[in-house]
Design a protein around this motif. Structure first.
Motif, mmCIF file in Angstrom:
data_model
loop_
_atom_site.group_PDB
_atom_site.id
_atom_site.type_symbol
_atom_site.label_atom_id
_atom_site.label_comp_id
_atom_site.label_asym_id
_atom_site.label_seq_id
_atom_site.Cartn_x
_atom_site.Cartn_y
_atom_site.Cartn_z
ATOM 1 N N LEU A 1 31.269 42.316 44.169
ATOM 2 C CA LEU A 1 32.250 42.137 45.245
ATOM 3 C C LEU A 1 31.936 42.958 46.497
ATOM 4 O O LEU A 1 32.229 42.527 47.610
ATOM 5 C CB LEU A 1 33.668 42.463 44.754
ATOM 6 N N SER A 2 31.317 44.121 46.307
ATOM 7 C CA SER A 2 30.995 44.966 47.459
ATOM 8 C C SER A 2 29.939 44.323 48.357
ATOM 9 O O SER A 2 29.773 44.709 49.514
ATOM 10 C CB SER A 2 30.510 46.343 46.995
ATOM 11 N N LYS A 3 29.219 43.327 47.838
ATOM 12 C CA LYS A 3 28.157 42.666 48.601
ATOM 13 C C LYS A 3 28.620 41.371 49.264
ATOM 14 O O LYS A 3 27.843 40.714 49.955
ATOM 15 C CB LYS A 3 26.965 42.354 47.683
ATOM 16 N N LEU A 4 29.874 40.983 49.018
ATOM 17 C CA LEU A 4 30.347 39.688 49.498
ATOM 18 C C LEU A 4 31.307 39.817 50.660
ATOM 19 O O LEU A 4 32.028 40.802 50.793
ATOM 20 C CB LEU A 4 31.053 38.940 48.356
ATOM 21 N N GLY B 1 33.595 36.703 53.367
ATOM 22 C CA GLY B 1 34.000 35.304 53.434
ATOM 23 C C GLY B 1 32.905 34.344 53.836
ATOM 24 O O GLY B 1 32.993 33.148 53.573
ATOM 25 N N GLU B 2 31.857 34.855 54.484
ATOM 26 C CA GLU B 2 30.766 33.998 54.951
ATOM 27 C C GLU B 2 29.515 34.096 54.083
ATOM 28 O O GLU B 2 28.473 33.560 54.431
ATOM 29 C CB GLU B 2 30.405 34.365 56.402
ATOM 30 N N SER B 3 29.607 34.778 52.963
ATOM 31 C CA SER B 3 28.443 34.935 52.084
ATOM 32 C C SER B 3 27.965 33.567 51.590
ATOM 33 O O SER B 3 28.783 32.711 51.245
ATOM 34 C CB SER B 3 28.795 35.806 50.884
ATOM 35 N N PRO B 4 26.642 33.349 51.560
ATOM 36 C CA PRO B 4 26.105 32.064 51.080
ATOM 37 C C PRO B 4 26.626 31.681 49.697
ATOM 38 O O PRO B 4 26.867 30.510 49.425
ATOM 39 C CB PRO B 4 24.591 32.300 51.056
ATOM 40 N N LEU B 5 26.812 32.667 48.826
ATOM 41 C CA LEU B 5 27.322 32.403 47.483
ATOM 42 C C LEU B 5 28.665 31.690 47.550
ATOM 43 O O LEU B 5 28.923 30.731 46.810
ATOM 44 C CB LEU B 5 27.467 33.715 46.701
ATOM 45 N N GLN C 1 35.097 36.923 37.094
ATOM 46 C CA GLN C 1 35.158 37.809 35.934
ATOM 47 C C GLN C 1 35.996 39.029 36.302
ATOM 48 O O GLN C 1 35.801 39.627 37.366
ATOM 49 C CB GLN C 1 33.770 38.257 35.487
ATOM 50 N N PHE C 2 36.911 39.389 35.409
ATOM 51 C CA PHE C 2 37.842 40.485 35.655
ATOM 52 C C PHE C 2 37.426 41.737 34.873
ATOM 53 O O PHE C 2 36.712 41.657 33.882
ATOM 54 C CB PHE C 2 39.254 40.075 35.231
ATOM 55 N N LEU D 1 40.537 39.360 46.138
ATOM 56 C CA LEU D 1 39.915 39.294 44.814
ATOM 57 C C LEU D 1 39.752 40.689 44.236
ATOM 58 O O LEU D 1 40.034 40.939 43.061
ATOM 59 C CB LEU D 1 38.560 38.587 44.902
ATOM 60 N N ARG D 2 39.309 41.616 45.088
ATOM 61 C CA ARG D 2 39.117 42.999 44.644
ATOM 62 C C ARG D 2 40.460 43.599 44.216
ATOM 63 O O ARG D 2 40.562 44.282 43.195
ATOM 64 C CB ARG D 2 38.481 43.821 45.764
ATOM 65 N N GLY D 3 41.492 43.317 44.991
ATOM 66 C CA GLY D 3 42.814 43.850 44.683
ATOM 67 C C GLY D 3 43.388 43.324 43.385
ATOM 68 O O GLY D 3 44.217 43.977 42.748
ATOM 69 N N PHE D 4 42.941 42.150 42.968
ATOM 70 C CA PHE D 4 43.412 41.561 41.713
ATOM 71 C C PHE D 4 42.539 41.947 40.518
ATOM 72 O O PHE D 4 42.699 41.405 39.425
ATOM 73 C CB PHE D 4 43.462 40.041 41.830
ATOM 74 N N GLY D 5 41.612 42.874 40.724
ATOM 75 C CA GLY D 5 40.811 43.360 39.601
ATOM 76 C C GLY D 5 39.646 42.473 39.224
ATOM 77 O O GLY D 5 39.181 42.497 38.079
ATOM 78 N N VAL D 6 39.152 41.688 40.196
ATOM 79 C CA VAL D 6 37.978 40.863 39.927
ATOM 80 C C VAL D 6 36.732 41.735 39.970
ATOM 81 O O VAL D 6 36.526 42.497 40.920
ATOM 82 C CB VAL D 6 37.867 39.709 40.947
ATOM 83 N N ARG D 7 35.918 41.636 38.960
ATOM 84 C CA ARG D 7 34.677 42.416 38.859
ATOM 85 C C ARG D 7 33.501 41.688 39.497
ATOM 86 O O ARG D 7 32.653 42.281 40.157
ATOM 87 C CB ARG D 7 34.365 42.693 37.389
ATOM 88 N N SER D 8 33.439 40.375 39.262
ATOM 89 C CA SER D 8 32.269 39.617 39.685
ATOM 90 C C SER D 8 32.676 38.202 40.080
ATOM 91 O O SER D 8 33.592 37.623 39.499
ATOM 92 C CB SER D 8 31.246 39.572 38.546
#
Length: 200
Positions: free
Chosen positions: A43-46, A48-52, A67-68, A109-116
């Protein structure tokens, strides 16, 4: 002495349980038909405009695997839904396919505990032989084409799916909405392109 030994046994037992629980929670292996992977904590690498994220978008939503760090409760799922993040199918471990309304907020996503955040590749969606145009005889109803069943992340209007299939010269044979399954007749050389569609 016996009381002391009994107390020691309880402490050791509790430690063992704690270690076992921790091991279960921190096993982030994602179990797919194609094999086991450990998703990157990304998440630290993403943004809203990330190609992924961009390649996962179709018809106003991003179709992702989230993934949480720990299983979301029903209350947390309701909060996610209110934020435009619909969890769909569970994937072991600690993961869900999801439809995320645009724009995708990585901070949410980060705030909801998403890991990946993952976008599944074609090889992770189907059997390898199909991607090599090795089509079983029962799936060939028309020369040069394969009839394949695709499972959608969520139900989408047939007219929208049909439009998305046109560039592949693919057509809908049957739409079984109750199972989110669409049977598609696709040129055998386009099966890989079909699996790359975001909503598949």
């Amino acid at each position: 002495m016996r009381k002391f030994l009994f107390a020691v046994a309880i402490v050791i037992g509790m430690l063992g349980l704690a270690i076992s629980t921790t091991a279960q929670v921190t096993d982030y292996s994602l179990l797919l038909q194609s094999g086991k992977i450990v998703p990157e904590e990304n998440l630290s690498k993403l943004n809203g405009e990330s190609p992924l994220l961009r390649k996962s978008i179709f018809n106003g939503k991003a179709y992702l695997t989230l993934q949480f760090y720990s299983p979301p409760t029903e209350a947390k799922k309701a909060e996610l839904r209110a934020a435009g993040i619909e969890l769909l199918d569970y994937l072991p471990r600690l993961s869900f396919t999801a439809a995320v309304r645009e724009p995708v907020s990585v901070a949410s996503l980060r705030g909801f505990g998403v890991r990946s955040v993952l976008v599944l590749e074609g090889l992770q969606k189907t059997i390898p032989s199909l991607l090599q145009q090795d089509v079983p005889a029962y799936a060939v109803k028309h020369s040069g084409y394969a009839d394949v069943d695709i499972v959608l992340y969520e139900n989408i209007a047939e007219s929208i799916i049909r439009e998305a299939l046109q560039p592949l010269d693919a057509t809908i044979v049957r739409n079984t909405a109750v199972f989110r399954m669409v049977t598609v007749r696709v040129p055998q050389q386009q099966v890989a392109a079909l699996t790359d569609l975001p909503f598949v």
